[in-house]
Design an enzyme around this catalytic site. Structure first.
Site, PDB file in Angstrom:
ATOM      1  N   ASP A 246       0.850  -1.191   0.000  1.00  0.00           N
ATOM      2  CA  ASP A 246       0.000   0.000   0.000  1.00  0.00           C
ATOM      3  C   ASP A 246       0.883   1.238   0.000  1.00  0.00           C
ATOM      4  O   ASP A 246       1.581   1.513   0.979  1.00  0.00           O
ATOM      5  CB  ASP A 246      -0.881  -0.038   1.271  1.00  0.00           C
ATOM      6  CG  ASP A 246      -2.097   0.855   1.146  1.00  0.00           C
ATOM      7  OD1 ASP A 246      -2.020   1.863   0.435  1.00  0.00           O
ATOM      8  OD2 ASP A 246      -3.125   0.526   1.762  1.00  0.00           O
ATOM      9  N   HIS A 339      -8.331  -1.051  -8.962  1.00  0.00           N
ATOM     10  CA  HIS A 339      -7.919   0.124  -8.196  1.00  0.00           C
ATOM     11  C   HIS A 339      -6.804   0.904  -8.895  1.00  0.00           C
ATOM     12  O   HIS A 339      -6.872   2.137  -9.000  1.00  0.00           O
ATOM     13  CB  HIS A 339      -7.473  -0.299  -6.793  1.00  0.00           C
ATOM     14  CG  HIS A 339      -7.048   0.844  -5.937  1.00  0.00           C
ATOM     15  ND1 HIS A 339      -7.946   1.739  -5.389  1.00  0.00           N
ATOM     16  CD2 HIS A 339      -5.814   1.263  -5.551  1.00  0.00           C
ATOM     17  CE1 HIS A 339      -7.286   2.642  -4.688  1.00  0.00           C
ATOM     18  NE2 HIS A 339      -5.994   2.384  -4.771  1.00  0.00           N
TER      19      HIS A 339
END
Lengths: 426, 140
Positions: A246, A339
């Protein structure tokens, strides 16, 4: 990747900060522990200048060993500099975000007093010295890269000088995916207290909350964690609780790109030169429904491999995704609603720098987990909003994630010793 | 070398108060070759300033004025702290607000003095009892 753990950004001119600070820290720690030996009468900050002299009346200081086998506890990040600390820094293992509501006592003069208190406490505690009037001085000796980063909400700037408030310093527009809760949103003042040691955060936070209580009361607090200090190669991307790497797209610390994205060009208000903006979003992540998704589906949702973090069209984490690549059946390898396809930034002016922390509070009946999403950018309207709008419109990850908190803060520049954070606003 | 020249004051602070009494703290370091004696203190923030010590009376720690002032031996430091020796400010008329500074002048037995800014801080620790009939200790 550059090894920038426990070092300062190069632009503050303190390249040898680490060694110098460590000496200062240990001296301060020794003085603090000596004071503790006075017993009921003692326990106060003696400061770095007072190391040489014995205390009178003559006492026998308690011999308290301060071991720092891994070199983590004594690591110091200077509070002072052109920019505030805790931004262009390899993220610490823990961070607590404290948002406050100003009291009526926090008029222009009151806010100035409050910022002086915050600065004095933060400067001492981040150096490994007790705060003034610190009733637990022993908790200050191992700062472990403690930083205190100060942010201003709209009301604080308005109370000092409403003409100085940039248009972007306001709540974000609402998005269809939002399920915002008041208890995680807004705030007049932000103190982000981060360290590789949660005890240092607890102590610093307690000290700061106590010291500014006349001017500000706690509105919300969010505690987050990453992997422990030393657990990962410095510069490595952290994983969130879905197991995803992330923050892959972040620019490198101390790079020109970081400076452009976070500190910006001189187009904003003069008092924010050297500062930036901070968007904080609390993103709930549904671990239970994520459990139901097979590994392949998880990789499709993000557009990256879970193990390496590489795009589905590449082999390494930093490989550029090929959104035109097709499968044998003629379908896109990376779904256009994955995403990374939606978050992709073609326009280099629309970049943000993320500094996120995980949270998890699981009880016998609920799984409350997610991400404290923090994004620094010089101008959130120009840089953050376009990305957020695209993700809110369509993003496969929206199935498993829900924004439940949101706040925007102006991060004033850093200050020099003798000054205080936010002084440029006055 | 005067006392003022051989003494440094480190980490001075004073407890925030709206009015009445409060106390100031810090550490005096004597880096000189001769002992010095702190004999009095003055501040524009308060009508009367006294040097107080803590003594055990009938099993209770109590504050009283320190006769003859405080000696800071050459090469040593003396700490003023809540629950221990302190500088007592009485007759505070203007609120001492957290984050402000209060100027206090410390005078030594040789007549020399130093004027220093004390940081005002919220503080609730070390509940104090005072000798005599002062019912309001200034604590919240």
């Amino acid at each position: 990747m550059p090894d920038d753990r426990a070092t300062r950004p190069s632009h503050d001119g303190l390249s040898n900060q680490s060694g110098l600070s460590r000496r200062r820290l240990l001296a301060g720690a020794a003085a603090g522990l000596g004071a503790a030996g006075v017993g009921a009468a003692g326990g106060y900050a003696l400061g770095a200048a007072s190391v040489a002299l014995p205390i009178e009346p003559t006492t026998t200081p308690n011999p308290v060993a301060f071991g720092d086998v891994a070199g983590i506890g004594s690591a110091v990040v200077s509070f002072f500099g052109d920019h505030q600390a805790g931004i262009e820094l390899e993220p610490q293992a823990h961070s607590s975000f404290l948002a406050f509501t100003l009291t009526p006592a926090a008029d222009r003069a009151g806010i100035r007093r409050m910022l002086r208190l915050i600065t004095d406490d933060a400067a001492r505690l981040t150096a490994g010295r007790p705060a003034l009037a610190d009733t637990e001085p022993e908790l200050a000796v191992a700062p472990a890269r403690l930083t205190v980063t100060v942010g201003f909400g709209p009301a604080l700037v308005d109370r000092v000088d409403s003409s100085a408030r940039p248009a972007w310093l306001a709540p974000l527009e609402s998005f269809a995916i939002d399920r915002l809760e008041e208890r995680w949103s807004g705030g007049d003042l932000l103190l982000e207290v981060a360290s590789d040691d949660a005890l240092a955060i607890a102590h610093a936070s307690r000290m700061l909350v106590k010291d500014i209580r006349r001017y500000a009361t706690l509105r919300w607090r969010q505690d987050g964690f990453r992997q422990a200090a030393g657990a990962l190669t410095p510069g490595a991307t952290q994983r969130n609780l879905f197991g995803q790497l992330d923050g892959t797209a972040n620019s490198f610390l101390n790079s020109d790109e970081f400076a452009r994205v976070v500190w910006g060009t001189r187009t904003g208000p003069e008092w924010l030169v050297g500062g930036t903006s901070y968007v904080l979003r609390r993103i709930a992540m549904n671990l239970n429904t994520w459990d139901e998704l097979a590994r392949d589906g998880r990789e499709q949702a993000i557009g990256r491999r879970l193990d390496s973090g590489a795009p589905l069209t590449g082999t390494l984490e930093q490989d550029a995704p090929d959104f035109g690549a097709l499968t044998a059946l003629g379908l896109p390898v990376i779904s256009p609603i994955a995403h990374i396809a939606r978050a992709r930034v073609a326009d280099p002016t629309q970049r943000i720098f993320r500094r996120g922390y995980n949270y998890e509070f699981t009880s016998s009946t609920t799984v409350d987990a997610g991400l404290i999403f923090g994004a620094f950018q010089a101008d959130p309207v120009a840089q953050f909003l376009p990305i957020q709008r695209r993700l809110a419109e369509v993003d496969l990850m929206n199935i498993w994630t829900t924004p439940i908190g949101s706040a925007v803060f102006a991060i004033p520049p850093g200050c020099a010793e003798g000054g205080f954070v936010g002084e440029t606003l006055f | 070398m005067t006392a003022a020249e051989s003494v440094q004051l480190v980490d001075p602070w004073v407890k925030a108060v709206d009015d009445g009494m409060t106390a100031a703290f810090g550490t005096l370091e004597n880096t000189g070759d001769a002992d010095v004696t702190l004999v009095s203190a003055q501040s524009s923030a308060s009508s009367m300033v006294e040097l107080h010590e803590t003594v055990m009376t009938d099993g209770q720690m109590q504050m009283q004025q320190k006769d003859g002032g405080f000696v800071i031996t050459a090469g040593r430091m003396r700490e003023f702290a809540p629950g221990a020796d302190h500088i007592m400010l009485m007759g505070v008329t203007q609120p001492l607000l957290p984050g402000d500074q209060v100027m206090i002048t410390l005078t030594f037995s040789d007549g020399s003095s130093i004027e220093k800014a004390f940081e005002v801080k919220e503080f609730t620790g070390a509940d104090e009892e005072y000798m005599g009939d002062l019912s309001d200790s200034g604590n919240e």
